[in-house]
Design an enzyme around this catalytic site. Structure first.
Site, mmCIF file in Angstrom:
data_model
loop_
_atom_site.group_PDB
_atom_site.id
_atom_site.type_symbol
_atom_site.label_atom_id
_atom_site.label_comp_id
_atom_site.label_asym_id
_atom_site.label_seq_id
_atom_site.Cartn_x
_atom_site.Cartn_y
_atom_site.Cartn_z
ATOM 1 N N HIS A 139 0.895 -1.191 -0.027
ATOM 2 C CA HIS A 139 0.005 -0.003 0.087
ATOM 3 C C HIS A 139 0.767 1.334 -0.017
ATOM 4 C CE1 HIS A 139 0.338 -0.230 4.680
ATOM 5 N NE2 HIS A 139 0.352 1.170 4.393
ATOM 6 N N ASP A 174 0.437 -7.524 1.933
ATOM 7 C CA ASP A 174 0.705 -6.187 1.825
ATOM 8 C C ASP A 174 2.288 -5.983 1.961
ATOM 9 O OD1 ASP A 174 0.301 -3.653 1.786
ATOM 10 O OD2 ASP A 174 -0.196 -3.132 3.710
ATOM 11 N N SER A 292 4.305 2.858 8.184
ATOM 12 C CA SER A 292 3.974 1.524 7.316
ATOM 13 C C SER A 292 5.281 1.110 6.493
ATOM 14 C CB SER A 292 3.148 1.708 6.213
ATOM 15 O OG SER A 292 1.645 1.873 6.853
#
Length: 441
Positions: A139, A174, A292
């Protein structure tokens, strides 16, 4: 610069992300004034053997301030300096365990800025090789499904800038691997065995929350064998609609933890393509948008997880979300390493398929928590192992299963073709069988 996170579907438990307004560069840390020369220190600290951190010496490429690590030669009591790092220490006599961990692991963590037409965001990454392979989240590099060919720029811990290209993405868990252009001399992260973690172990998160590179936060491992379900625009529609072990939303053990959308106004919404279920390490180390793809490391500075998501107490009516409330999640290092190795080797990674739909067990059908088997695909792994509709799966690969999300996450964590154990109850009796997984297409 102020980050502008945009609307998530579930204000009560959004996915962590890191949007930046279109056209703006990620914020960078303010430059501090250099301090005096480092004091020599022969007692290197309690965590990283023979390691302490000296005072500031100066800036690095205009991107911040650099500190020097000081390695103590315990035999001779002498010191020597190593590579400069952006870990600020004003009193070398008061360094602690977290300082030492950060000094060791920070050179292996980078800031990843991605931009495309009308969208942009920043995240973090983890150095895998000296020539520039970097692990991050799907992402991050796709702007949560907004682009497949965004411009990627990576800033290393010492302020060097590199262009980067995508090697491969794995939206099922992810993760993604990128390659820095013309890079050399980078410091790869050291991997720990995440299967040996204990609740209460020290956990240090390193990354770029809100674009603030080289940010360090400290906490513990709060829980293990946790699974979360995340809505993701990066996953194709048909992935969750094939025989998906609950990935189509049948049952939800926790979440969904929703991605924040890149490049949109606060309060905007998008249509989500699918949900993914991933196993995670839970930590109370502060993780915020922009962490992230960054590192969660142990007390030896070794990677135990890739930061991926946070839970939130909610936002306001415009859709903006609050930051860390002490419930953060990281993809276990063992899973991350398998996927990264496969992507570097072949461009993609494989994932297991059980060949059955599942939902959460309820008190109407079971006297214990677990994942209830629904339809079983003919010729699939579940049928071959003798699993039938109505069976309640309570453990998979030696890990307790308390929900459909748990089972889906653990199945996906294994490579296609893996053989493992599955425990289920039927008519009040417990059974354990070996199952050889199929392949998620």
């Amino acid at each position: 610069m102020t980050e502008s996170p945009t609307g998530a579907h579930d204000d009560a438990a959004p996915h962590e992300n890191h949007a930046a307004p279109a056209g703006q560069a990620p914020e960078r840390p303010a430059t501090a004034s250099p301090a005096g020369e480092p004091k020599k220190k022969t007692n290197a600290g309690p965590v990283v053997a023979a390691l302490a951190v000296g005072a500031l010496l100066g800036g690095a490429s205009g991107a911040g301030v650099a500190a020097w690590t000081v390695s103590a030669n315990q035999a001779g009591g002498q010191t020597q300096t190593s590579t400069p790092q952006t870990i600020t220490v004003n009193n070398s006599d008061e360094v602690n365990a977290v300082t030492a961990v950060a000094a060791k692991a920070s050179p292996s963590v980078v800031t990843v800025a991605v931009s495309s037409s009308g969208a942009g965001g920043t995240g973090s990454g983890i150095v895998l090789s000296s020539d520039g392979y970097v692990l991050t989240n799907t992402h991050v590099v796709t702007l949560d499904g907004e682009t497949s060919d965004g411009t990627i720029e990576v800033t290393t811990y010492d302020g060097k800038l590199y262009k980067a290209k995508i090697v491969g993405i794995d939206p099922i868990v992810d993760l993604a691997v990128i390659k820095l252009v013309d890079a050399s001399g980078l410091q790869p992260i050291e991997f720990a065995d995440s299967g040996n973690l204990n609740v209460g172990d020290q956990a240090v998160a390193i990354g770029a929350p809100l674009g603030l590179s080289n940010t360090v936060t400290d906490g513990i491992v709060s829980a293990l064998n946790r699974s979360i379900q995340i809505a993701s625009s990066a996953v194709p529609d048909d992935t969750s609609n094939q025989d998906s072990d609950g990935g189509n939303g049948n049952g939800n053990g926790s979440g969904p933890f929703d991605f924040w959308n890149f490049g949109q106004d606060p309060g905007a919404t998008t249509t989500r393509s699918a949900s993914i279920s991933i196993p995670v390490v839970q930590t109370d180390a502060a993780i915020n948008p922009g962490n992230s793809g960054g590192a969660l490391v142990n007390s030896a500075g070794e990677l135990i997880g890739v930061n991926v998501a946070i839970a939130s107490a909610g936002g306001n009516s415009t859709g903006s979300q609050s930051g860390s409330i002490g419930v953060g999640f990281a993809i276990p290092a063992n899973l991350a390493k398998r996927v990264a190795d496969e992507i570097i080797s072949t461009g993609s990674a494989s994932h297991g398929l059980l060949g059955a739909t599942v939902k959460n067990a309820t008190s109407d059908t079971s006297d214990t928590v677990g994942a209830e088997i629904g339809d079983v695909t003919g010729g699939g792994a579940a049928e071959a192992a003798g699993i039938k509709p109505g069976d309640i799966v309570t453990a998979f690969n030696g890990i307790p299963v308390t929900s459909a999300t748990d089972l889906t996450a653990q199945v996906r964590a294994l490579a296609a073709g893996s053989t493992t154990s599955l425990t289920y109850t039927r008519d009040g009796s417990s059974h354990t069988v070996d199952v050889k997984l199929g392949e998620l297409k």
